[in-house]
Design a protein around this motif. Structure first.
Motif, PDB file in Angstrom:
ATOM      1  N   GLU A 168       0.830  -1.113   0.025  1.00 52.25           N
ATOM      2  CA  GLU A 168       0.024  -0.079  -0.186  1.00 52.25           C
ATOM      3  C   GLU A 168       0.803   1.449   0.031  1.00 52.25           C
ATOM      4  O   GLU A 168       0.301   2.469   0.141  1.00 52.25           O
ATOM      5  CB  GLU A 168      -1.022  -0.012   1.120  1.00 52.25           C
ATOM      6  CG  GLU A 168      -1.897  -1.377   1.300  1.00 52.25           C
ATOM      7  CD  GLU A 168      -2.931  -1.076   2.387  1.00 52.25           C
ATOM      8  OE1 GLU A 168      -2.815  -0.054   3.118  1.00 52.25           O
ATOM      9  OE2 GLU A 168      -3.454  -2.011   2.637  1.00 52.25           O
ATOM     10  N   ASP A 170       2.549   4.520  -0.937  1.00 52.26           N
ATOM     11  CA  ASP A 170       2.021   5.574  -1.917  1.00 52.26           C
ATOM     12  C   ASP A 170       3.268   6.234  -2.619  1.00 52.26           C
ATOM     13  O   ASP A 170       3.789   7.291  -2.085  1.00 52.26           O
ATOM     14  CB  ASP A 170       1.441   6.679  -0.696  1.00 52.26           C
ATOM     15  CG  ASP A 170       0.754   7.934  -1.593  1.00 52.26           C
ATOM     16  OD1 ASP A 170       0.480   7.590  -2.857  1.00 52.26           O
ATOM     17  OD2 ASP A 170       0.449   8.927  -1.045  1.00 52.26           O
ATOM     18  N   GLN A 198       8.302  12.869   0.298  1.00 55.32           N
ATOM     19  CA  GLN A 198       8.166  11.293   0.700  1.00 55.32           C
ATOM     20  C   GLN A 198       9.677  10.965   1.121  1.00 55.32           C
ATOM     21  O   GLN A 198      10.140  11.676   1.878  1.00 55.32           O
ATOM     22  CB  GLN A 198       8.341  10.408  -0.773  1.00 55.32           C
ATOM     23  CG  GLN A 198       6.796  10.673  -1.519  1.00 55.32           C
ATOM     24  CD  GLN A 198       6.779  11.846  -2.623  1.00 55.32           C
ATOM     25  OE1 GLN A 198       7.749  12.727  -2.635  1.00 55.32           O
ATOM     26  NE2 GLN A 198       5.810  11.924  -3.236  1.00 55.32           N
ATOM     27  N   SER A 272      -0.398   5.129   3.182  1.00 58.50           N
ATOM     28  CA  SER A 272      -1.159   6.415   3.823  1.00 58.50           C
ATOM     29  C   SER A 272      -1.295   6.179   5.485  1.00 58.50           C
ATOM     30  O   SER A 272      -1.431   7.260   6.129  1.00 58.50           O
ATOM     31  CB  SER A 272      -2.679   6.394   3.438  1.00 58.50           C
ATOM     32  OG  SER A 272      -2.547   6.912   1.837  1.00 58.50           O
ATOM     33  N   ARG A 273      -1.466   4.978   5.970  1.00 59.20           N
ATOM     34  CA  ARG A 273      -1.846   4.945   7.384  1.00 59.20           C
ATOM     35  C   ARG A 273      -0.444   4.820   8.242  1.00 59.20           C
ATOM     36  O   ARG A 273      -0.283   4.807   9.456  1.00 59.20           O
ATOM     37  CB  ARG A 273      -2.251   3.350   7.660  1.00 59.20           C
ATOM     38  CG  ARG A 273      -1.525   2.340   7.292  1.00 59.20           C
ATOM     39  CD  ARG A 273      -1.973   0.904   7.424  1.00 59.20           C
ATOM     40  NE  ARG A 273      -0.861   0.017   7.202  1.00 59.20           N
ATOM     41  CZ  ARG A 273      -0.331  -0.695   6.101  1.00 59.20           C
ATOM     42  NH1 ARG A 273      -1.231  -0.014   4.988  1.00 59.20           N
ATOM     43  NH2 ARG A 273       0.514  -1.430   6.015  1.00 59.20           N
ATOM     44  N   THR A 295       0.716  10.664  10.649  1.00 55.23           N
ATOM     45  CA  THR A 295       0.293   9.922   9.450  1.00 55.23           C
ATOM     46  C   THR A 295       0.961  10.474   8.010  1.00 55.23           C
ATOM     47  O   THR A 295       1.049  11.703   8.072  1.00 55.23           O
ATOM     48  CB  THR A 295      -0.825   9.370   9.494  1.00 55.23           C
ATOM     49  OG1 THR A 295      -1.741  10.538   9.174  1.00 55.23           O
ATOM     50  CG2 THR A 295      -1.368   8.699  10.502  1.00 55.23           C
ATOM     51  N   TRP A 296       1.323   9.704   7.274  1.00 54.30           N
ATOM     52  CA  TRP A 296       1.800   9.998   6.014  1.00 54.30           C
ATOM     53  C   TRP A 296       0.496  10.948   5.452  1.00 54.30           C
ATOM     54  O   TRP A 296       0.890  11.716   4.715  1.00 54.30           O
ATOM     55  CB  TRP A 296       2.154   8.864   5.066  1.00 54.30           C
ATOM     56  CG  TRP A 296       2.390   9.196   3.412  1.00 54.30           C
ATOM     57  CD1 TRP A 296       1.403   8.815   2.715  1.00 54.30           C
ATOM     58  CD2 TRP A 296       3.048  10.166   3.003  1.00 54.30           C
ATOM     59  NE1 TRP A 296       2.010   9.178   1.551  1.00 54.30           N
ATOM     60  CE2 TRP A 296       2.738  10.470   1.723  1.00 54.30           C
ATOM     61  CE3 TRP A 296       4.020  11.134   3.385  1.00 54.30           C
ATOM     62  CZ2 TRP A 296       3.620  11.081   0.572  1.00 54.30           C
ATOM     63  CZ3 TRP A 296       4.631  11.912   2.647  1.00 54.30           C
ATOM     64  CH2 TRP A 296       4.564  12.047   1.219  1.00 54.30           C
ATOM     65  N   CYS A 297      -0.647  10.212   5.269  1.00 55.59           N
ATOM     66  CA  CYS A 297      -1.909  10.765   4.919  1.00 55.59           C
ATOM     67  C   CYS A 297      -2.041  12.079   5.438  1.00 55.59           C
ATOM     68  O   CYS A 297      -2.216  13.231   4.856  1.00 55.59           O
ATOM     69  CB  CYS A 297      -3.091  10.131   5.257  1.00 55.59           C
ATOM     70  SG  CYS A 297      -4.645  10.586   4.668  1.00 55.59           S
ATOM     71  N   GLU A 298      -1.819  12.311   6.791  1.00 50.24           N
ATOM     72  CA  GLU A 298      -2.117  13.889   7.325  1.00 50.24           C
ATOM     73  C   GLU A 298      -0.984  14.619   6.840  1.00 50.24           C
ATOM     74  O   GLU A 298      -1.276  15.757   6.561  1.00 50.24           O
ATOM     75  CB  GLU A 298      -1.755  13.670   8.960  1.00 50.24           C
ATOM     76  CG  GLU A 298      -1.810  15.058   9.551  1.00 50.24           C
ATOM     77  CD  GLU A 298      -1.545  14.635  11.125  1.00 50.24           C
ATOM     78  OE1 GLU A 298      -1.750  15.647  11.940  1.00 50.24           O
ATOM     79  OE2 GLU A 298      -1.200  13.559  11.647  1.00 50.24           O
ATOM     80  N   LYS A 300       0.758  14.524   3.857  1.00 54.31           N
ATOM     81  CA  LYS A 300       0.514  14.872   2.336  1.00 54.31           C
ATOM     82  C   LYS A 300      -0.543  15.696   2.163  1.00 54.31           C
ATOM     83  O   LYS A 300      -0.629  16.774   1.449  1.00 54.31           O
ATOM     84  CB  LYS A 300       0.315  13.508   1.819  1.00 54.31           C
ATOM     85  CG  LYS A 300       0.122  13.400   0.195  1.00 54.31           C
ATOM     86  CD  LYS A 300       0.123  12.242  -0.429  1.00 54.31           C
ATOM     87  CE  LYS A 300      -1.059  11.560  -0.286  1.00 54.31           C
ATOM     88  NZ  LYS A 300      -1.532  10.485  -1.296  1.00 54.31           N
ATOM     89  N   THR A 301      -1.629  15.596   3.054  1.00 52.25           N
ATOM     90  CA  THR A 301      -2.709  16.536   2.901  1.00 52.25           C
ATOM     91  C   THR A 301      -2.350  18.053   3.338  1.00 52.25           C
ATOM     92  O   THR A 301      -2.631  18.954   2.561  1.00 52.25           O
ATOM     93  CB  THR A 301      -3.809  15.946   3.941  1.00 52.25           C
ATOM     94  OG1 THR A 301      -4.405  14.668   3.608  1.00 52.25           O
ATOM     95  CG2 THR A 301      -5.062  17.099   3.764  1.00 52.25           C
TER      96      THR A 301
END
Length: 318
Positions: A168, A170, A198, A272-273, A295-298, A300-301
């Motif tokens: 998963e 990214d 990244q 993402s997680r 988190t990576w999602c946080e 990246k957003t």
């Protein structure tokens, strides 16, 4: 013509101090760690990627960017994936560049359905070259990340690479084309200064200069192109994982003169997680974490809401 947000820049002098890491040489792990600490940027040789494969993808990339503009625009507008022209992101950044941004998924890789408009055998040939290239360059990224762990003397050796190899993860592939800008007096901003969010970026370009990196003292130096090697830079996520020991290098691209520049960049990102924080294995006794966990999602957003030159890690510092 693109509207410049900054005055024309003067190209920096070529820098002779960029470390060269031979991945087959004993002691390369220590050299690699030193490069990450001092510059956050280095060149790797003996990487194992066939030159024929690199040349094939470059040829396919040039062929794509040589298409009429209306055909390229049949590819979905980059949001974030697809074809983009001059506009970089959604926050007002522009550059003398057109690009193709492709998502990499576990099976198949990369996800190239946005190229379906191309006529056979063009689409098949392009996608085949993309798939083979991504698999090869991802192996290079993992080899480099494992050597980083070796040089840092931490176990397990895949502490960094397993994040990139996760099903998963990214990760993305970006193909950039900086057209020649004949008649322009000075250097056009191709891609403004920034750091990569990244973990690791693996770059290959044609034999045209333009890439510049920022040294610790803030001065800019130009990178001499090398078609047979890969350039690697530390990303923000790896800077966090090493608690600032490794440096996420600030870089930019200038477009000028009569030659166009083509670059192909693999960005190895976490899932993402994935929770990002300094690794306890690298923390000395009494050493404090420079970053709060996120988190990576946080991240990246948050990064997508900023301008290229903004300090993306600032709000995550303690």
């Amino acid at each position: 013509m693109v509207v410049l947000t900054k005055p024309a820049l003067k190209p920096a002098n070529f820098y002779s101090g960029i470390p060269v890491v031979d991945l087959l040489e004993p002691g390369s792990a220590a050299l690699l760690v030193s490069a990450c600490e001092e510059l956050g940027f280095f060149k790797v040789t003996n990487h194992g990627v066939p030159m024929e494969l690199i040349a094939r993808l470059e040829a396919e990339t040039v062929k794509f960017f040589s298409l009429p503009q209306h055909e390229k625009e049949l590819v979905c507008s980059a949001n974030p994936f697809g074809y983009g022209n001059r506009r970089i992101g959604s926050n007002g950044d522009v550059g003398w560049v057109e690009y193709l941004l492709l998502e990499i998924i576990s099976k198949p890789v990369p996800h190239a359905s946005s190229l379906a408009f191309l006529r056979e055998p063009s689409a098949k040939s392009f996608c085949c070259a993309l798939n083979e290239y991504v698999m090869a360059v991802r192996r290079v990224a993992c080899k480099v990340l494992e050597k980083m762990a070796e040089g840092l003397k931490i176990e397990p050796r895949d502490v960094f690479s397993k994040v990139v190899m996760d099903e998963e993860s990214d990760s993305v592939l970006r193909l950039n084309h900086y057209p020649s800008c004949q008649g322009f007096n000075g250097s056009m901003t191709g891609f403004g200064e920034h750091t990569d969010p990244q973990i690791i970026s693996v770059l290959r370009s044609n034999n045209t200069s333009g890439l510049e990196i920022s040294l610790k003292n803030g001065s800019w130096v130009s990178v001499l192109p090398d078609q047979e090697s890969f350039f690697v830079n530390v990303g923000d996520s790896l800077q966090v994982m090493t608690n600032g020991r490794f440096r996420s290098v600030r870089h930019r691209v200038l477009a000028n003169g009569n030659k166009s520049r083509v670059s192909m960049i693999y960005f190895g990102g976490p899932p993402s997680r994935e929770r990002l924080a300094p690794l306890p294995l690298l923390m000395g006794e009494g050493e404090k974490s420079l970053y709060r966990e996120f988190t990576w999602c946080e991240y990246k957003t948050s990064a997508y809401k900023t301008r290229l030159g903004d300090d993306r890690l600032g709000q995550f510092q303690r």
